[in-house]
Design a protein around this motif. Structure first.
Motif, PDB file in Angstrom:
ATOM      1  N   LYS A 120       0.858  -1.178   0.000  1.00 54.49           N
ATOM      2  CA  LYS A 120       0.000   0.000   0.000  1.00 54.49           C
ATOM      3  C   LYS A 120       0.901   1.239   0.000  1.00 54.49           C
ATOM      4  CE  LYS A 120      -4.232   0.852   2.237  1.00 54.49           C
ATOM      5  NZ  LYS A 120      -5.011   0.793   3.472  1.00 54.49           N
ATOM      6  N   MET A 121       0.639   2.137  -0.932  1.00 52.12           N
ATOM      7  CA  MET A 121       1.439   3.339  -1.077  1.00 52.12           C
ATOM      8  C   MET A 121       0.618   4.542  -0.611  1.00 52.12           C
ATOM      9  SD  MET A 121       4.103   1.844  -2.192  1.00 52.12           S
ATOM     10  CE  MET A 121       5.216   3.098  -2.722  1.00 52.12           C
ATOM     11  N   GLU A 122       1.134   5.707  -0.863  1.00 56.90           N
ATOM     12  CA  GLU A 122       0.419   6.932  -0.515  1.00 56.90           C
ATOM     13  C   GLU A 122      -0.946   6.962  -1.189  1.00 56.90           C
ATOM     14  OE1 GLU A 122       2.770  10.379  -1.395  1.00 56.90           O
ATOM     15  OE2 GLU A 122       4.539   9.500  -0.475  1.00 56.90           O
ATOM     16  N   ASN A 123      -1.875   7.657  -0.598  1.00 57.60           N
ATOM     17  CA  ASN A 123      -3.235   7.797  -1.122  1.00 57.60           C
ATOM     18  C   ASN A 123      -3.954   6.451  -1.272  1.00 57.60           C
ATOM     19  OD1 ASN A 123      -2.784  10.566  -1.328  1.00 57.60           O
ATOM     20  ND2 ASN A 123      -1.985  10.356  -3.402  1.00 57.60           N
ATOM     21  N   ASN A 124      -3.593   5.475  -0.407  1.00 58.83           N
ATOM     22  CA  ASN A 124      -4.204   4.145  -0.422  1.00 58.83           C
ATOM     23  C   ASN A 124      -4.080   3.429  -1.763  1.00 58.83           C
ATOM     24  OD1 ASN A 124      -4.939   4.034   2.234  1.00 58.83           O
ATOM     25  ND2 ASN A 124      -6.913   5.012   1.869  1.00 58.83           N
ATOM     26  N   ARG A 125      -3.070   3.767  -2.532  1.00 56.44           N
ATOM     27  CA  ARG A 125      -2.826   3.108  -3.815  1.00 56.44           C
ATOM     28  C   ARG A 125      -2.105   1.780  -3.574  1.00 56.44           C
ATOM     29  NH1 ARG A 125       1.114   5.954  -6.884  1.00 56.44           N
ATOM     30  NH2 ARG A 125       2.085   4.118  -7.698  1.00 56.44           N
ATOM     31  N   TRP A 126      -2.557   0.716  -4.218  1.00 55.84           N
ATOM     32  CA  TRP A 126      -1.995  -0.620  -4.064  1.00 55.84           C
ATOM     33  C   TRP A 126      -1.107  -0.935  -5.254  1.00 55.84           C
ATOM     34  CZ3 TRP A 126      -1.803  -4.510  -0.553  1.00 55.84           C
ATOM     35  CH2 TRP A 126      -1.538  -5.786  -1.003  1.00 55.84           C
ATOM     36  N   ILE A 127       0.119  -1.356  -4.991  1.00 59.20           N
ATOM     37  CA  ILE A 127       1.048  -1.739  -6.044  1.00 59.20           C
ATOM     38  C   ILE A 127       1.300  -3.233  -5.932  1.00 59.20           C
ATOM     39  CG2 ILE A 127       3.403  -1.517  -6.911  1.00 59.20           C
ATOM     40  CD1 ILE A 127       3.376   1.358  -6.086  1.00 59.20           C
ATOM     41  N   SER A 128       1.054  -3.952  -7.006  1.00 59.71           N
ATOM     42  CA  SER A 128       1.281  -5.396  -7.025  1.00 59.71           C
ATOM     43  C   SER A 128       2.768  -5.695  -7.153  1.00 59.71           C
ATOM     44  CB  SER A 128       0.549  -6.036  -8.202  1.00 59.71           C
ATOM     45  OG  SER A 128      -0.828  -5.885  -8.052  1.00 59.71           O
ATOM     46  N   ARG A 179      10.039 -14.300  -0.070  1.00 60.82           N
ATOM     47  CA  ARG A 179      11.431 -14.017   0.308  1.00 60.82           C
ATOM     48  C   ARG A 179      11.962 -12.776  -0.410  1.00 60.82           C
ATOM     49  NH1 ARG A 179      13.454 -20.265   0.075  1.00 60.82           N
ATOM     50  NH2 ARG A 179      13.004 -20.781   2.256  1.00 60.82           N
ATOM     51  N   GLU A 180      11.541 -12.599  -1.649  1.00 61.44           N
ATOM     52  CA  GLU A 180      11.985 -11.443  -2.427  1.00 61.44           C
ATOM     53  C   GLU A 180      11.356 -10.146  -1.917  1.00 61.44           C
ATOM     54  OE1 GLU A 180      12.165 -10.026  -7.120  1.00 61.44           O
ATOM     55  OE2 GLU A 180      11.602 -12.083  -6.616  1.00 61.44           O
ATOM     56  N   TYR A 181      10.106 -10.225  -1.463  1.00 58.50           N
ATOM     57  CA  TYR A 181       9.373  -9.053  -0.979  1.00 58.50           C
ATOM     58  C   TYR A 181       8.837  -9.313   0.435  1.00 58.50           C
ATOM     59  CZ  TYR A 181       9.227  -8.188  -6.033  1.00 58.50           C
ATOM     60  OH  TYR A 181       9.552  -8.005  -7.355  1.00 58.50           O
ATOM     61  N   PRO A 182       9.715  -9.444   1.421  1.00 56.62           N
ATOM     62  CA  PRO A 182       9.255  -9.785   2.774  1.00 56.62           C
ATOM     63  C   PRO A 182       8.378  -8.704   3.407  1.00 56.62           C
ATOM     64  CG  PRO A 182      11.577  -9.193   2.798  1.00 56.62           C
ATOM     65  CD  PRO A 182      11.159  -9.265   1.354  1.00 56.62           C
ATOM     66  N   PHE A 183       8.455  -7.500   2.910  1.00 53.75           N
ATOM     67  CA  PHE A 183       7.676  -6.379   3.444  1.00 53.75           C
ATOM     68  C   PHE A 183       6.276  -6.311   2.838  1.00 53.75           C
ATOM     69  CE2 PHE A 183      10.121  -5.141  -0.237  1.00 53.75           C
ATOM     70  CZ  PHE A 183       9.152  -4.562  -1.053  1.00 53.75           C
ATOM     71  N   ALA A 184       6.003  -7.169   1.871  1.00 58.05           N
ATOM     72  CA  ALA A 184       4.729  -7.117   1.149  1.00 58.05           C
ATOM     73  C   ALA A 184       3.576  -7.583   2.033  1.00 58.05           C
ATOM     74  CB  ALA A 184       4.801  -7.991  -0.098  1.00 58.05           C
ATOM     75  N   GLU A 185       2.390  -7.114   1.680  1.00 55.50           N
ATOM     76  CA  GLU A 185       1.149  -7.573   2.307  1.00 55.50           C
ATOM     77  C   GLU A 185       0.521  -8.581   1.361  1.00 55.50           C
ATOM     78  OE1 GLU A 185      -1.417  -4.294   3.724  1.00 55.50           O
ATOM     79  OE2 GLU A 185       0.260  -3.018   3.139  1.00 55.50           O
ATOM     80  N   LEU A 186      -0.207  -9.529   1.939  1.00 57.31           N
ATOM     81  CA  LEU A 186      -0.880 -10.546   1.141  1.00 57.31           C
ATOM     82  C   LEU A 186      -2.351 -10.203   0.992  1.00 57.31           C
ATOM     83  CD1 LEU A 186       0.647 -13.656   2.880  1.00 57.31           C
ATOM     84  CD2 LEU A 186       1.441 -12.546   0.798  1.00 57.31           C
ATOM     85  N   SER A 187      -2.817 -10.319  -0.207  1.00 54.95           N
ATOM     86  CA  SER A 187      -4.244 -10.133  -0.495  1.00 54.95           C
ATOM     87  C   SER A 187      -4.749 -11.428  -1.100  1.00 54.95           C
ATOM     88  CB  SER A 187      -4.416  -8.975  -1.486  1.00 54.95           C
ATOM     89  OG  SER A 187      -5.770  -8.841  -1.836  1.00 54.95           O
ATOM     90  N   CYS A 188      -5.797 -11.984  -0.518  1.00 54.16           N
ATOM     91  CA  CYS A 188      -6.305 -13.283  -0.948  1.00 54.16           C
ATOM     92  C   CYS A 188      -7.791 -13.196  -1.280  1.00 54.16           C
ATOM     93  CB  CYS A 188      -6.134 -14.315   0.160  1.00 54.16           C
ATOM     94  SG  CYS A 188      -4.456 -14.452   0.764  1.00 54.16           S
ATOM     95  N   LYS A 189      -8.198 -13.976  -2.273  1.00 51.36           N
ATOM     96  CA  LYS A 189      -9.610 -14.062  -2.571  1.00 51.36           C
ATOM     97  C   LYS A 189      -9.891 -15.288  -3.416  1.00 51.36           C
ATOM     98  CE  LYS A 189      -9.520 -11.003  -6.618  1.00 51.36           C
ATOM     99  NZ  LYS A 189     -10.065  -9.783  -7.192  1.00 51.36           N
ATOM    100  N   VAL A 190     -11.140 -15.717  -3.383  1.00 51.93           N
ATOM    101  CA  VAL A 190     -11.581 -16.838  -4.204  1.00 51.93           C
ATOM    102  C   VAL A 190     -12.192 -16.238  -5.464  1.00 51.93           C
ATOM    103  CG1 VAL A 190     -13.144 -18.799  -4.348  1.00 51.93           C
ATOM    104  CG2 VAL A 190     -11.996 -18.273  -2.190  1.00 51.93           C
ATOM    105  N   ILE A 191     -11.780 -16.782  -6.615  1.00 45.01           N
ATOM    106  CA  ILE A 191     -12.288 -16.293  -7.896  1.00 45.01           C
ATOM    107  C   ILE A 191     -12.869 -17.458  -8.693  1.00 45.01           C
ATOM    108  CG2 ILE A 191     -10.750 -14.308  -7.994  1.00 45.01           C
ATOM    109  CD1 ILE A 191      -8.966 -15.883  -9.890  1.00 45.01           C
ATOM    110  N   ASP A 192     -13.753 -17.144  -9.636  1.00 36.69           N
ATOM    111  CA  ASP A 192     -14.347 -18.178 -10.496  1.00 36.69           C
ATOM    112  C   ASP A 192     -13.398 -18.577 -11.597  1.00 36.69           C
ATOM    113  OD1 ASP A 192     -16.762 -18.411  -9.153  1.00 36.69           O
ATOM    114  OD2 ASP A 192     -17.589 -16.687 -10.215  1.00 36.69           O
TER     115      ASP A 192
END
Length: 111
Positions: free
Chosen positions: A10-18, A98-111
């Motif tokens: 999550k970056m400034e202005n609540n922008r999410w970067i994958s 391991r490459e991005y240990p600071f990252a947050e995980l976002s999970c969801k079930v998709i069709d």
């Protein structure tokens, strides 16, 4: 249905970067994740930090590589190749965590 997990920040202005591509595994195989890694897959966004998932992924890789016979019933339930599918999912996700240990995980079930 598929379970999708994405690493991001999550970056400034609540922008999410994958960070890296979405990783997918059949939703029905969540019982194999629980058995092999102690990971309860849940359908919710912003689940945890990447560093929190690393020990579970390492455990899953170890168990599926060294004790695959203990999980043979999952091959019967989910089809031949289920263990290989989960092992590939674990390895790819572990590399990114391991490459991005600071990252947050976002999970969801998709069709």
């Amino acid at each position: 249905m598929q379970f999708q997990i994405l690493l991001g920040k999550k970056m400034e202005n609540n922008r999410w970067i994958s960070l890296g591509p979405p990783r997918l595994v059949p939703w029905e195989m969540r019982d194999l994740a629980e058995a092999s890694a102690g990971w309860t897959m849940i359908n919710q966004s912003r689940v945890a930090a990447a560093t929190e998932l690393i020990p579970k992924l390492e455990k899953g890789v170890f168990n599926l590589m060294n004790r695959a016979e203990c999980y043979s019933l999952f091959e019967l339930k989910h089809g031949i190749g289920a263990i290989d599918t989960m092992l590939k999912f674990y390895n790819e996700l572990l590399k990114e965590c391991r490459e991005y240990p600071f990252a947050e995980l976002s999970c969801k079930v998709i069709d």
